[in-house]
Design an enzyme around this catalytic site. Structure first.
Site, PDB file in Angstrom:
ATOM      1  N   GLN A 102     -45.881  67.943  60.805  1.00  0.00           N
ATOM      2  CA  GLN A 102     -45.102  69.169  60.262  1.00  0.00           C
ATOM      3  C   GLN A 102     -45.540  69.992  59.324  1.00  0.00           C
ATOM      4  O   GLN A 102     -45.561  71.285  59.353  1.00  0.00           O
ATOM      5  CB  GLN A 102     -43.605  68.599  59.635  1.00  0.00           C
ATOM      6  CG  GLN A 102     -42.807  69.728  59.173  1.00  0.00           C
ATOM      7  CD  GLN A 102     -41.442  69.347  58.831  1.00  0.00           C
ATOM      8  OE1 GLN A 102     -40.484  69.911  58.379  1.00  0.00           O
ATOM      9  NE2 GLN A 102     -41.016  68.051  58.676  1.00  0.00           N
TER      10      GLN A 102
ATOM     11  N   THR B 145     -63.429  65.364  68.786  1.00  0.00           N
ATOM     12  CA  THR B 145     -64.319  65.818  67.790  1.00  0.00           C
ATOM     13  C   THR B 145     -65.346  64.812  67.328  1.00  0.00           C
ATOM     14  O   THR B 145     -66.231  65.018  66.501  1.00  0.00           O
ATOM     15  CB  THR B 145     -63.690  66.437  66.705  1.00  0.00           C
ATOM     16  OG1 THR B 145     -62.695  65.328  66.211  1.00  0.00           O
ATOM     17  CG2 THR B 145     -62.838  67.822  66.952  1.00  0.00           C
TER      18      THR B 145
ATOM     19  N   ARG C  18     -65.930  63.872  57.161  1.00  0.00           N
ATOM     20  CA  ARG C  18     -66.403  62.693  58.002  1.00  0.00           C
ATOM     21  C   ARG C  18     -66.810  63.265  59.412  1.00  0.00           C
ATOM     22  O   ARG C  18     -67.824  62.494  59.989  1.00  0.00           O
ATOM     23  CB  ARG C  18     -65.321  61.496  57.881  1.00  0.00           C
ATOM     24  CG  ARG C  18     -65.424  60.912  56.546  1.00  0.00           C
ATOM     25  CD  ARG C  18     -64.862  59.487  56.564  1.00  0.00           C
ATOM     26  NE  ARG C  18     -63.384  59.439  56.969  1.00  0.00           N
ATOM     27  CZ  ARG C  18     -62.374  59.908  55.880  1.00  0.00           C
ATOM     28  NH1 ARG C  18     -62.645  60.009  54.669  1.00  0.00           N
ATOM     29  NH2 ARG C  18     -61.119  60.016  56.370  1.00  0.00           N
TER      30      ARG C  18
ATOM     31  N   TYR D 196     -45.686  61.735  52.704  1.00  0.00           N
ATOM     32  CA  TYR D 196     -44.584  61.840  53.763  1.00  0.00           C
ATOM     33  C   TYR D 196     -43.565  62.813  53.021  1.00  0.00           C
ATOM     34  O   TYR D 196     -43.764  62.941  51.778  1.00  0.00           O
ATOM     35  CB  TYR D 196     -44.113  60.456  54.165  1.00  0.00           C
ATOM     36  CG  TYR D 196     -44.677  59.773  55.148  1.00  0.00           C
ATOM     37  CD1 TYR D 196     -44.424  59.947  56.571  1.00  0.00           C
ATOM     38  CD2 TYR D 196     -45.913  58.934  54.754  1.00  0.00           C
ATOM     39  CE1 TYR D 196     -45.144  59.239  57.552  1.00  0.00           C
ATOM     40  CE2 TYR D 196     -46.409  58.262  55.697  1.00  0.00           C
ATOM     41  CZ  TYR D 196     -46.303  58.406  57.121  1.00  0.00           C
ATOM     42  OH  TYR D 196     -46.945  57.725  57.866  1.00  0.00           O
ATOM     43  N   GLU D 197     -42.814  63.201  53.924  1.00  0.00           N
ATOM     44  CA  GLU D 197     -41.736  64.278  53.483  1.00  0.00           C
ATOM     45  C   GLU D 197     -41.232  63.737  52.010  1.00  0.00           C
ATOM     46  O   GLU D 197     -41.004  64.424  51.016  1.00  0.00           O
ATOM     47  CB  GLU D 197     -40.624  64.781  54.301  1.00  0.00           C
ATOM     48  CG  GLU D 197     -39.401  65.397  53.877  1.00  0.00           C
ATOM     49  CD  GLU D 197     -39.874  66.764  53.344  1.00  0.00           C
ATOM     50  OE1 GLU D 197     -39.165  67.100  52.298  1.00  0.00           O
ATOM     51  OE2 GLU D 197     -40.578  67.474  54.091  1.00  0.00           O
TER      52      GLU D 197
ATOM     53  N   ASP E  70     -42.617  69.043  53.469  1.00  0.00           N
ATOM     54  CA  ASP E  70     -43.439  69.416  54.759  1.00  0.00           C
ATOM     55  C   ASP E  70     -43.497  70.978  54.716  1.00  0.00           C
ATOM     56  O   ASP E  70     -44.505  71.665  54.633  1.00  0.00           O
ATOM     57  CB  ASP E  70     -42.859  68.486  55.757  1.00  0.00           C
ATOM     58  CG  ASP E  70     -43.691  67.335  56.011  1.00  0.00           C
ATOM     59  OD1 ASP E  70     -44.575  67.133  55.483  1.00  0.00           O
ATOM     60  OD2 ASP E  70     -42.902  66.521  56.549  1.00  0.00           O
TER      61      ASP E  70
ATOM     62  N   GLY F 133     -27.251  76.443  36.457  1.00  0.00           N
ATOM     63  CA  GLY F 133     -27.784  77.922  36.028  1.00  0.00           C
ATOM     64  C   GLY F 133     -26.729  78.599  35.109  1.00  0.00           C
ATOM     65  O   GLY F 133     -25.793  77.946  34.525  1.00  0.00           O
ATOM     66  N   GLY F 134     -26.945  79.840  34.865  1.00  0.00           N
ATOM     67  CA  GLY F 134     -26.128  80.622  34.021  1.00  0.00           C
ATOM     68  C   GLY F 134     -24.780  80.836  34.246  1.00  0.00           C
ATOM     69  O   GLY F 134     -23.799  81.079  33.649  1.00  0.00           O
ATOM     70  N   GLN F 135     -24.232  80.650  35.557  1.00  0.00           N
ATOM     71  CA  GLN F 135     -23.059  80.633  36.110  1.00  0.00           C
ATOM     72  C   GLN F 135     -22.412  79.283  36.678  1.00  0.00           C
ATOM     73  O   GLN F 135     -23.390  79.148  37.623  1.00  0.00           O
ATOM     74  CB  GLN F 135     -22.620  81.739  36.977  1.00  0.00           C
ATOM     75  CG  GLN F 135     -23.412  83.261  36.635  1.00  0.00           C
ATOM     76  CD  GLN F 135     -22.736  83.615  35.394  1.00  0.00           C
ATOM     77  OE1 GLN F 135     -21.606  83.134  35.083  1.00  0.00           O
ATOM     78  NE2 GLN F 135     -23.399  84.589  34.497  1.00  0.00           N
TER      79      GLN F 135
END
Length: 415
Positions: free
Chosen positions: A23, A79, A109, A143-144, A173, A248-250
């Protein structure tokens, strides 16, 4: 994709050799393809493992694969074989970008260190996605959710009295894939000045950490006292899990709506200017001028009670009606949309964020469209390629191999 459309895209003329799988890498190269790059997905002869993972239909490419590999061409190559290395060398020579997300050292490698790649093509941008940077974590398998765990997300997600939680957003991912695209585009731009390619390295842990920067902000604020914007009563020496609080601010929270299903919620943010209309909506107009409630500072210690009062009103109405009434007063809010509602959302379809694509083997499937909207670079989502679908097109038509050699390469398991 039509040649006319390709010619009008931002990355027209850029060739990407996509040596990624699963992914994180494919999400990056798919974005590059949507921006107009010619992305050649190089797979081993058995194909990207996700072609067969999480299948919903037998013997066809899975949605896991098709939804991450649109607008690409596919070639196969072993390859590890000597002829395969020669062909890979030629592909590198003809590419502008190489992207890979193998384990650390795997490409070296194969015989293709960064130094060797620079010899083959000094203009190549070589992008790598890894789990971690250099150090004690380098060889950890990534992994994720491992990236979420080690990047600061899980420790700050969930409720105070519950365990750390993973988010459904694939920030480890696909989040890393977006960061990788940013690095590649910057390197391509710098190449216009220097004439040289360069290495682009992005680690999943680092990308998650970048997305969690506000929690590191709060870690530093915590050294000067409790975080008043959080609903938590007790604070230790680390940022706590704070449920659905915005932090957060709000202040914000997800409030229940009728009839009480798992996604019958609206997320509401209470700005100072929104408090008076909210008090009228919930049938408590006297709270607008009550000094115990009138100011943001007065409300901060009572955030849980404040959202409880709002929920007593919202829980009697369907979420779309709650949304309509809040929006009528310009109160920031949003319904919790289920995956089913998102797939069926007409506005997302109109914005080409939910698109239907025809596939020759599995039939039509629904996928996510390009979130990058460029006025001069239109995107049409095309299906993912079949395994090795473009072997002849690339090896014969572009690399100049003969038909007989291609047949022998197939026979010998090179392609």
């Amino acid at each position: 994709m039509s040649q006319a459309l390709e010619a009008n895209q931002a990355l027209s003329g850029i060739r990407v050799l996509d040596m990624t799988h699963v992914q994180s890498g494919p999400s990056a190269t798919q974005l590059l393809a949507w921006l107009g790059a010619d992305v050649i997905k190089l797979e081993n002869v058995t194909g990207d493992i996700t072609r067969k993972q999480l299948r919903d239909l037998p013997d066809v490419d899975s949605l896991y694969f098709t939804m991450l590999n649109c607008n690409k061409r596919s070639i196969t190559l072993n390859t590890k074989s000597e002829r395969g290395k020669e062909l890979l060398t030629e592909l590198i020579r003809r590419s502008d970008v190489l992207v890979e997300n193998f384990g650390p050292g795997a490409v070296d490698r194969m015989g293709f260190s960064w130094e060797r790649i620079q010899e083959i093509n000094p203009r190549l941008v070589y992008a790598s996605i890894k789990g971690f940077g250099d150090g004690p974590y380098t060889k950890f398998k990534a992994y994720e959710v491992v990236a979420q765990a080690m990047g600061g997300s899980m420790s700050t997600t969930g409720f105070e009295d519950g365990p750390p939680l993973a988010t459904g957003a694939q920030i480890g991912d696909s989040g890393t894939g977006v960061h990788c695209v940013a690095g590649i585009l910057a390197a391509l731009y710098q190449r216009t000045h220097t004439g040289r390619g360069q290495r682009v390295n992005v680690a999943m842990q680092h990308a998650v950490l970048n997305l969690c920067r506000v929690k590191l902000r709060d870690q530093q604020r915590l050294t000067h006292g409790p975080l008043a914007e959080y609903p938590n009563e007790d604070f230790g020496d680390e940022v706590p899990r704070s449920g659905n609080a915005s932090g957060g601010g709000q202040p914000g929270w997800a409030v229940k709506c009728a009839p009480g299903g798992p996604n019958d919620y609206v997320y509401v943010i209470v700005q100072p200017v929104g408090w008076e209309p909210i008090t009228r909506l919930i049938g408590r107009p006297e709270l607008a001028d009550d000094p115990e409630w009138a100011s943001p500072e007065a409300r901060l210690p009572k955030l849980a009670k404040m959202f409880q009062l709002i929920e007593e009103w919202s829980s009697t109405l369907p979420k779309w009606e709650v949304l309509e009434q809040l929006n009528a007063h310009n109160i920031p809010c949003g319904p919790i949309l289920s995956t089913k509602e998102i797939v069926e959302d007409a506005s997302l379809a109109a914005n080409e964020m939910i698109v239907e694509v025809d596939h020759p083997e599995r039939g039509a499937f629904t996928t996510v469209g390009s979130p990058l909207k460029l006025s001069d670079s239109p995107v049409r989502v095309e299906r993912s390629p079949l395994l090795g679908e473009h072997n002849e097109e690339v090896y014969v038509g572009e690399l100049g191999l003969g038909d007989e050699e291609v047949r022998l390469l197939k026979t010998n398991g090179v392609i």
